[in-house]
Scaffold this motif. Sequence first.
Motif, short mmCIF file in Angstrom:
data_model
loop_
_atom_site.label_atom_id
_atom_site.label_comp_id
_atom_site.label_asym_id
_atom_site.label_seq_id
_atom_site.Cartn_x
_atom_site.Cartn_y
_atom_site.Cartn_z
N GLN A 220 66.25 67.53 22.80
CA GLN A 220 65.84 66.22 23.29
C GLN A 220 66.94 65.20 23.07
OE1 GLN A 220 62.25 62.97 22.52
NE2 GLN A 220 62.89 64.22 20.79
N PHE A 221 67.11 64.29 24.02
CA PHE A 221 67.91 63.09 23.76
C PHE A 221 66.93 61.94 23.58
CE2 PHE A 221 70.18 59.21 25.06
CZ PHE A 221 71.05 59.17 23.99
N LEU A 222 67.02 61.25 22.45
CA LEU A 222 66.08 60.19 22.10
C LEU A 222 66.80 58.86 21.95
CD1 LEU A 222 63.19 59.33 21.17
CD2 LEU A 222 63.89 59.92 18.85
N TRP A 223 66.43 57.92 22.81
CA TRP A 223 66.97 56.56 22.73
C TRP A 223 65.86 55.53 22.67
CZ3 TRP A 223 65.37 52.98 26.24
CH2 TRP A 223 64.70 53.49 27.36
N LEU A 224 64.64 55.94 23.01
CA LEU A 224 63.50 55.01 23.09
C LEU A 224 63.30 54.26 21.79
CD1 LEU A 224 61.04 57.39 24.93
CD2 LEU A 224 61.61 55.10 25.74
N PRO A 225 62.82 53.02 21.86
CA PRO A 225 62.53 52.27 20.62
C PRO A 225 61.47 53.01 19.81
CG PRO A 225 62.28 50.86 22.58
CD PRO A 225 62.49 52.25 23.07
N MET A 226 61.79 53.33 18.56
CA MET A 226 60.81 54.02 17.71
C MET A 226 59.68 53.08 17.28
SD MET A 226 61.53 57.15 17.73
CE MET A 226 60.34 57.66 16.52
N ALA A 227 59.88 51.77 17.48
CA ALA A 227 58.80 50.82 17.21
C ALA A 227 57.73 50.89 18.29
CB ALA A 227 59.36 49.39 17.14
N HIS A 228 58.00 51.64 19.37
CA HIS A 228 57.06 51.80 20.47
C HIS A 228 56.37 53.15 20.34
CE1 HIS A 228 55.76 52.41 24.69
NE2 HIS A 228 55.72 51.10 24.74
N SER A 229 55.12 53.22 20.77
CA SER A 229 54.35 54.45 20.59
C SER A 229 54.94 55.64 21.36
CB SER A 229 52.90 54.24 21.02
OG SER A 229 52.82 53.81 22.37
N PHE A 230 55.67 55.39 22.45
CA PHE A 230 56.30 56.47 23.22
C PHE A 230 57.31 57.21 22.34
CE2 PHE A 230 58.28 57.34 27.72
CZ PHE A 230 58.08 58.70 27.54
N GLY A 231 58.11 56.45 21.59
CA GLY A 231 59.06 57.07 20.67
C GLY A 231 58.35 57.87 19.59
N LYS A 232 57.28 57.30 19.04
CA LYS A 232 56.53 57.97 17.97
C LYS A 232 55.91 59.28 18.43
CE LYS A 232 54.92 57.32 14.48
NZ LYS A 232 55.21 58.02 13.20
N VAL A 233 55.37 59.30 19.66
CA VAL A 233 54.71 60.53 20.12
C VAL A 233 55.74 61.63 20.33
CG1 VAL A 233 54.72 60.19 22.64
CG2 VAL A 233 52.82 61.36 21.56
N LEU A 234 56.96 61.27 20.68
CA LEU A 234 58.00 62.28 20.84
C LEU A 234 58.40 62.87 19.50
CD1 LEU A 234 60.14 60.55 23.62
CD2 LEU A 234 58.71 62.60 23.86
N LEU A 235 58.31 62.08 18.42
CA LEU A 235 58.57 62.62 17.08
C LEU A 235 57.47 63.60 16.68
CD1 LEU A 235 60.06 62.80 14.40
CD2 LEU A 235 58.92 60.68 13.68
N SER A 236 56.22 63.24 16.95
CA SER A 236 55.11 64.14 16.66
C SER A 236 55.25 65.45 17.44
CB SER A 236 53.78 63.46 17.01
OG SER A 236 52.71 64.37 16.85
N THR A 237 55.70 65.34 18.71
CA THR A 237 55.91 66.52 19.54
C THR A 237 57.02 67.39 18.98
OG1 THR A 237 55.20 65.25 21.47
CG2 THR A 237 56.41 67.28 21.90
N GLN A 238 58.07 66.75 18.46
CA GLN A 238 59.16 67.52 17.85
C GLN A 238 58.68 68.29 16.63
OE1 GLN A 238 62.45 65.20 16.35
NE2 GLN A 238 63.74 67.00 16.05
N LEU A 239 57.86 67.65 15.81
CA LEU A 239 57.34 68.34 14.62
C LEU A 239 56.48 69.53 15.03
CD1 LEU A 239 56.35 65.34 12.30
CD2 LEU A 239 58.48 66.64 12.33
N ALA A 240 55.70 69.36 16.10
CA ALA A 240 54.82 70.44 16.56
C ALA A 240 55.61 71.59 17.18
CB ALA A 240 53.81 69.90 17.56
N CYS A 241 56.65 71.28 17.94
CA CYS A 241 57.37 72.31 18.72
C CYS A 241 58.63 72.83 18.04
CB CYS A 241 57.74 71.76 20.10
SG CYS A 241 56.31 71.26 21.10
N GLY A 242 59.29 71.98 17.24
CA GLY A 242 60.45 72.44 16.47
C GLY A 242 61.80 72.34 17.15
N PHE A 243 61.88 71.66 18.30
CA PHE A 243 63.18 71.50 18.97
C PHE A 243 64.05 70.50 18.21
CE2 PHE A 243 59.99 68.93 21.26
CZ PHE A 243 60.45 67.65 20.98
#
Length: 595
Positions: A220-243
């Motif tokens: 993944q390339f991550l640039w989204l503001p982590m203060a926004h829920s879109f950024g947070k859900v991508l972190l949760s997805t990373q923990l679930a999937c392991g990429f």
Amino acid sequence: MPQNCAIQFWDRVEKSGPREAFRYPAGDSWTSITWAETGDRVRSLAAGLLSLGLAQEDRVGIASSTRYEWIFADLAILCAGGATTTVYPSTGGDDTAYIISDSGSRFVFAEDADQLTKLRDHKAELPAVERVIVFDASIADGDWVISLDDLAALGDAHLAAHEGAVEALAADIQPDQLATLIYTSGTTGKPKGVRTLHRGWVFEGEAIKAQGILHDDDLQFLWLPMAHSFGKVLLSTQLACGFATAIDGRVDKIVDNLGVVKPTFMGAAPRIFEKAYARIITMQASEGGLKEKLFNRAFQVGTQVDELKRAGKPVPFLLNLQHGLFDKLVFSKVRDRFGGRVKFFISGSAALNAEIAAWFHAAGILILEGYGMTENSAGATVNHPDAYKIGTVGLPFPGTEVRIGDGGEVQLKGPHVMAGYHNREEATAEAFTADGWLRTGDKGELDDEGYLKITGRIKELFKTSGGKYIAPPAIEAKFKAICPLVSQFMVFGAERNFVSALITLDPDAIAGWAAENGKAGLTYTELVNDDAVKAMVGGYVDELNTQLNRWETIKKWRLLDHDLTIESGELTPSLKVKRNVVESNNQQLLDSFYA
């Protein structure tokens, strides 16, 4: 499903220990860190918070742009049983103080001197803040302000006396425990703190994992503001999937970084795709001649082939032959601009223009549009690589219920829905129906296969004095597909006898146009007042009007002398237009249209 975010994280560290977790820029190169190394750092930081006395559900602020330290701080807070309070780095001092105070945050992670200054200037209003932890160690004073390394050292000392304390704590964190307070930037009034729970974030990651579209070998390339829920859900997805995730929050570096990182997917707001589309279109137009003709012909063929394939119809032999040639000559170069390995992009946080999505699709770039809001932990529906409909936001996540309520309002139910707004009981009550469904405020419809289509914000729909309803987002999206130079196109006319528009141009795009048209060196303000520019934009407005119902057509419009920005207060940090602010700032101009 893991009980909480802490267990979700420790499970991932155990499963993927030696594999790459994150990479981030260090000077001119990128540095990589494994899951095991991430676990060691998070353990120390979490223990540091425990040594300072952090208790279950105590709030800890993070005021920072997107960078790997943001991720580590967030994971440390969650693993220590605390709740992350998010603050956009662009938030002004007064609002930063309001968020930190309203949340009751005891500690704050601050990125740099700018963020620290906001806290120092309002220290008298923040009596609950016991310590600030800065990412920039050079500004730590060892007293109220300590560095990340200082916090980790406190944590290591704590672990020496309480071995295994952090992992042991994970079992005590309940699914309904507060995980984050995300303050919605909102388009009106003071920001509201959305109380999202551990079960919500874990559900989001597991629901996306269950769809089988992401795996541990993705990047993944991550640039989204982590203060926004879109950024947070991508972190949760990373923990679930392991990429692995490459992180760099600098928006101006996105395209350059894609070429270097070569990710397999990325989440983005529609504005990023609009800018990329406009840049490619204007570059080709500036080259002119045979190259431009080849480019335009390629997209005619690409669109034709794409429409046939999506309709399930065969592609004629000669057309397919042409398409193969254009794929080598044109489309492969478009894909290479994004690194050449992207399986799909995920678009969220605002409506994606269907025509722009179709244009990318013709070039072999799939943009999967999804839908949700902070109040339901970011994701409710999403298109799937094997089941998507351009122009819709896809099917509900497994475990999410979607219905269309009174007035066509989209309403949601599921384990990811918030516990309410922090300290705002009245607002919380208004956010739910009598039978407990979350009211989104969005107007939408479900097709016969269950795909959701969003048609606009209910409060943005207006009626002209002639009694005709207007949906501004639909008109605005059409114009963005027509005019490659536009940044924002805003439609007005509530209770007026016709529709008008305020327009801003993309500064980079219009500067490129100026260089090609003998107007290099003119400022943005000079360009939008230039007769040739006005005539060109007028031509695009005329083209738009041919695609609209008579009562929707734009009768009067004006180019504003500046583009909308977060700093001006006219855009939210997630790049949504604050329509009421723009209207208020230009009330005299709008009134003059109808004088």
